[in-house]
Every structure is written in structure tokens, then in C-alpha cells.
Design a protein around this motif. Sequence first.
Motif, PDB file in Angstrom:
ATOM      1  N   ALA A  33       0.676  -1.046  -0.033  1.00 16.59           N
ATOM      2  CA  ALA A  33      -0.033   0.099  -0.028  1.00 16.59           C
ATOM      3  C   ALA A  33       0.862   1.234   0.076  1.00 16.59           C
ATOM      4  N   ILE A  34       2.081   1.334   0.795  1.00 14.53           N
ATOM      5  CA  ILE A  34       2.712   2.317   0.917  1.00 14.53           C
ATOM      6  C   ILE A  34       3.356   2.527  -0.360  1.00 14.53           C
ATOM      7  N   ILE A  35       3.913   1.545  -1.130  1.00  7.96           N
ATOM      8  CA  ILE A  35       4.560   1.738  -2.379  1.00  7.96           C
ATOM      9  C   ILE A  35       3.617   2.208  -3.483  1.00  7.96           C
ATOM     10  N   SER A  36       2.319   1.681  -3.315  1.00 11.22           N
ATOM     11  CA  SER A  36       1.291   2.459  -4.317  1.00 11.22           C
ATOM     12  C   SER A  36       1.154   3.984  -4.105  1.00 11.22           C
ATOM     13  N   VAL A  37       0.869   4.233  -2.821  1.00 14.28           N
ATOM     14  CA  VAL A  37       0.738   5.594  -2.783  1.00 14.28           C
ATOM     15  C   VAL A  37       2.035   6.397  -2.939  1.00 14.28           C
ATOM     16  N   ARG A  38       3.173   5.963  -2.973  1.00 16.89           N
ATOM     17  CA  ARG A  38       4.396   6.767  -3.194  1.00 16.89           C
ATOM     18  C   ARG A  38       4.492   6.384  -4.757  1.00 16.89           C
ATOM     19  N   GLN A  39       4.111   5.700  -5.537  1.00 13.38           N
ATOM     20  CA  GLN A  39       4.113   5.609  -6.965  1.00 13.38           C
ATOM     21  C   GLN A  39       2.996   6.668  -7.299  1.00 13.38           C
ATOM     22  N   GLY A  40       1.693   6.731  -6.831  1.00 16.40           N
ATOM     23  CA  GLY A  40       0.841   7.495  -7.141  1.00 16.40           C
ATOM     24  C   GLY A  40       1.315   8.879  -7.001  1.00 16.40           C
ATOM     25  N   ALA A  41       1.871   9.355  -5.874  1.00 13.93           N
ATOM     26  CA  ALA A  41       2.366  10.786  -5.583  1.00 13.93           C
ATOM     27  C   ALA A  41       3.605  11.090  -6.550  1.00 13.93           C
ATOM     28  N   ALA A  42       4.333  10.254  -6.765  1.00  9.80           N
ATOM     29  CA  ALA A  42       5.294  10.488  -7.830  1.00  9.80           C
ATOM     30  C   ALA A  42       4.690  10.831  -9.161  1.00  9.80           C
ATOM     31  N   TYR A  43       3.527  10.098  -9.622  1.00  7.38           N
ATOM     32  CA  TYR A  43       3.195  10.335 -10.866  1.00  7.38           C
ATOM     33  C   TYR A  43       2.535  11.621 -10.954  1.00  7.38           C
ATOM     34  N   LEU A  44       1.878  12.017  -9.743  1.00  2.00           N
ATOM     35  CA  LEU A  44       1.074  13.382  -9.983  1.00  2.00           C
ATOM     36  C   LEU A  44       2.059  14.562  -9.749  1.00  2.00           C
ATOM     37  N   LYS A  45       3.223  14.264  -9.292  1.00  2.43           N
ATOM     38  CA  LYS A  45       4.434  15.325  -9.330  1.00  2.43           C
ATOM     39  C   LYS A  45       4.663  15.492 -10.807  1.00  2.43           C
ATOM     40  N   GLN A  46       4.835  14.341 -11.566  1.00  2.00           N
ATOM     41  CA  GLN A  46       5.408  14.339 -13.006  1.00  2.00           C
ATOM     42  C   GLN A  46       4.195  14.949 -13.751  1.00  2.00           C
ATOM     43  N   HIS A  47       2.912  14.950 -13.304  1.00  2.00           N
ATOM     44  CA  HIS A  47       1.739  15.425 -14.174  1.00  2.00           C
ATOM     45  C   HIS A  47       1.031  16.377 -13.310  1.00  2.00           C
ATOM     46  N   PRO A  48       1.430  17.530 -13.019  1.00  2.00           N
ATOM     47  CA  PRO A  48       0.624  18.522 -12.298  1.00  2.00           C
ATOM     48  C   PRO A  48      -0.478  18.789 -12.982  1.00  2.00           C
ATOM     49  N   GLU A  49      -0.595  18.754 -14.260  1.00  2.00           N
ATOM     50  CA  GLU A  49      -1.965  19.226 -14.862  1.00  2.00           C
ATOM     51  C   GLU A  49      -3.184  18.426 -14.545  1.00  2.00           C
ATOM     52  N   ILE A  50      -2.795  17.013 -14.144  1.00  2.00           N
ATOM     53  CA  ILE A  50      -3.887  16.198 -13.646  1.00  2.00           C
ATOM     54  C   ILE A  50      -4.578  17.024 -12.619  1.00  2.00           C
ATOM     55  N   VAL A  51      -3.803  17.217 -11.683  1.00  2.00           N
ATOM     56  CA  VAL A  51      -4.096  18.119 -10.124  1.00  2.00           C
ATOM     57  C   VAL A  51      -4.857  19.184 -10.503  1.00  2.00           C
ATOM     58  N   ALA A  52      -4.334  19.904 -11.309  1.00  2.00           N
ATOM     59  CA  ALA A  52      -4.849  21.380 -11.710  1.00  2.00           C
ATOM     60  C   ALA A  52      -6.556  21.118 -12.443  1.00  2.00           C
ATOM     61  N   VAL A  53      -6.411  20.244 -13.158  1.00  3.23           N
ATOM     62  CA  VAL A  53      -7.736  19.897 -13.788  1.00  3.23           C
ATOM     63  C   VAL A  53      -8.780  19.472 -12.783  1.00  3.23           C
ATOM     64  N   GLY A  54      -8.217  18.398 -11.883  1.00  2.00           N
ATOM     65  CA  GLY A  54      -9.240  18.154 -10.955  1.00  2.00           C
ATOM     66  C   GLY A  54      -9.584  19.187  -9.897  1.00  2.00           C
ATOM     67  N   VAL A  55      -8.751  19.951  -9.629  1.00  2.00           N
ATOM     68  CA  VAL A  55      -9.126  20.993  -8.595  1.00  2.00           C
ATOM     69  C   VAL A  55     -10.062  22.053  -9.305  1.00  2.00           C
ATOM     70  N   ALA A  56      -9.847  22.479 -10.586  1.00  2.00           N
ATOM     71  CA  ALA A  56     -10.890  23.205 -11.385  1.00  2.00           C
ATOM     72  C   ALA A  56     -12.306  22.686 -11.517  1.00  2.00           C
ATOM     73  N   VAL A  57     -12.092  21.478 -11.717  1.00  2.00           N
ATOM     74  CA  VAL A  57     -13.553  20.724 -11.880  1.00  2.00           C
ATOM     75  C   VAL A  57     -14.400  20.749 -10.685  1.00  2.00           C
ATOM     76  N   LEU A  58     -13.490  20.421  -9.452  1.00  2.00           N
ATOM     77  CA  LEU A  58     -14.228  20.634  -8.030  1.00  2.00           C
ATOM     78  C   LEU A  58     -14.874  22.254  -7.888  1.00  2.00           C
ATOM     79  N   ILE A  59     -13.909  23.096  -8.303  1.00  2.00           N
ATOM     80  CA  ILE A  59     -14.345  24.389  -8.089  1.00  2.00           C
ATOM     81  C   ILE A  59     -15.739  25.010  -8.906  1.00  2.00           C
ATOM     82  N   VAL A  60     -15.618  24.427 -10.039  1.00  2.00           N
ATOM     83  CA  VAL A  60     -16.775  24.568 -10.956  1.00  2.00           C
ATOM     84  C   VAL A  60     -17.975  23.922 -10.348  1.00  2.00           C
TER      85      VAL A  60
END
Length: 108
Positions: free
Chosen positions: A43-70
Motif C-alpha cells: 500500500a505504501i509503495i502504491s501511494v508513493r508511486q501515485g504521488a510520484a506520478y502526480l508530481k510528474q503530471h501536475p496538470e492532472i491535479v490542476a484539472v481536478g481542482v478546477a472541476v471541483l471548483i466549478v
Amino acid sequence: MNQELIDIAVERGRLIERISNQRQILARDLQPVAESLHTADRAIISVRQGAAYLKQHPEIVAVGVAVLIVVKPGRVWRWSKRGYFAWRALSALRRQLTDLGVLARQRP
């Protein structure tokens, strides 16, 4: 003298056998703990891999936040406040634990 060395060797053999038995019992008794720790490690390895992926692809986080705000701006604001207060509480707790010597000081 020779009999004394034989007795010591026999006693040594008994102790080695006893240690071997204790190791086998310990390994058997700790098997459920090892399985739980293996699951937690995965589980820890999966979370760390997910965090690393999101750090490499910040646009995914930005789109997610934008959708939530809208979609739900009130809910986003409410959770943002909760997150801020949780972060402040965690920072204060960490600072107190560091001052007490429970946690190691972090390097700048």
C-alpha cells in the motif's frame, strides 16, 4: 579434561538445537504479522508511486481542482479550511514533539 570438553560439546549441540526450534516457532508465530506488513508495504509503495506520478503530471491535479471548483465551490472552500486547520494542527504537534525530543529536528 577430555570428558569436560565432550560435555561442553554436547551441551553446545543441545543449545544449537534449542535455538533452531525457537527460530522455527517464532517464524511460524510471526507469519500473520509478516503478511500484514507485506500488505502495508504494498500500500505504501502504491501511494508513493501515485504521488510520484502526480508530481510528474501536475496538470492532472490542476484539472481536478478546477472541476471541483466549478462543480461544488462551497464544498471546496469548506474542505480547504479543514485542510488548512489540520495542517496547522499537525505542524504545531510536530513542533512540540521536536521540542520534547520525540522527533528528530529536520534540516533546512
